[in-house]
Write an enzyme that holds these catalytic residues in place. Sequence first.
Site, PDB file in Angstrom:
ATOM      1  CD  GLU A  27       5.997 -19.715 -35.848  1.00 40.68           C
ATOM      2  OE1 GLU A  27       6.676 -20.092 -36.807  1.00 40.68           O
ATOM      3  OE2 GLU A  27       5.945 -20.333 -34.757  1.00 40.68           O
ATOM      4  CD  GLU A  72      10.022 -18.095 -37.993  1.00 34.34           C
ATOM      5  OE1 GLU A  72      10.029 -19.322 -37.743  1.00 34.34           O
ATOM      6  OE2 GLU A  72       9.737 -17.232 -37.158  1.00 34.34           O
TER       7      GLU A  72
END
Length: 409
Positions: A207, A328
């Site tokens: 991320e 995700e």
Amino acid sequence: MRVHGALWGLLLMGTACGEDVLERLEDEASACDEAPALRLGPAPSAAVFLNAYYLQEEATRDVRRGLAESPGVEETLAKAAALGAWAVRTNAYNDGTGDAALQVAPLVYDEQALQGLDRVLARARVHGVRLVLTLGNYWDAYGGTRRYVGWAGLPSPVEGDARFFTAPTVIAHYTAHIGRLLSRVNTVDGLRYGEHPAVLAWELLNEPRGRGLDAEGRAMRAWVDTVAAEVKRHAPGHLVGTGEEGFDTSPEGYDAAFWRDAAPGSLFQGGSSFRRNTASPFIDFASLHFYPEAYGVRREATARAGARWFAEHAALARESGKPLFVGEFALRNREGFALEERRALYRGWWRCAWRSGVAASAPWMFAYDARPDSWDDYTFYFRDGSAPSDAANRYADLVIEAAALAGSR
């Protein structure tokens, strides 16, 4: 908290009266135009992966105890295979502190912690499950960008520190670390990490965000090029992705009017560009995450937001000739949508992924039975002795459904 017994009954009674609501949610979540199917390497199109970030940590503790195997790792990999998941996404990083830290100081390593990761790679191969391995973390968990900036001696490091992406000393440390890790020879099976057949792909960072970087995303793209080239140098046969969430510098190429209404201001704030990063010649696949509650998506727009987030990014990735990996996605267990609503949304989003040509997708996050439910807001299971559709498992049967659909186009 956990939801058991009578409370499950009340939940299911409540949703039984709202089948039209569940059907609408699933229809909206799956409302994607058909597009050509793309694949992530040898995986079937629309493959289902699982997230189990904790495997190295669990294996390291068992190595320290002198155990010949790691029960949590074995259970997770065996159940992933039983559910039809093609791969597991997990951490190949653990920096600085804690009983499972891999890198305890700059380029100084704990051999037992490395042996824990050795065990994960070797056992994944035995179970026939491939791995997507993430090399570092933007967030503070397990060290993160703050740790690298602090190790460089730069003042006042913070979570998500932008200097991780721009300071030459930090970049040099990170690429040197990657070189050492991918050059490691596994003590269990004698295979070098950069050539290990259990590895499907490496992700540059979990991320990465562009806070504090230039609005056009040029600095992030330069970092992506540098680090991805280093991964390619040491693991030329493996795929490489950024690990990003899909944020961009402007809504160009997206349904701007929809996103202004569904998630005002949260997704196109600059600093990192999905389009620019995906176009890197050193990146093999596009990366995407989706947490609508954390991203400020309005509840009533959640189903359609997931469908658009998947389909629009898949189309943009296709323009660069690359498949999309939804690394995700999740909805919280203990607040927000009820279980049956979440199930309808997940089923719809998996159908959307299949229709829109998403290469693979991985719900967050799968746990072995003894791992406490309270440790993560998004946990689901496939409990011993239970049917996959048991409500206590949450989504195991949906994983099986989606995995069965994969590759059928």
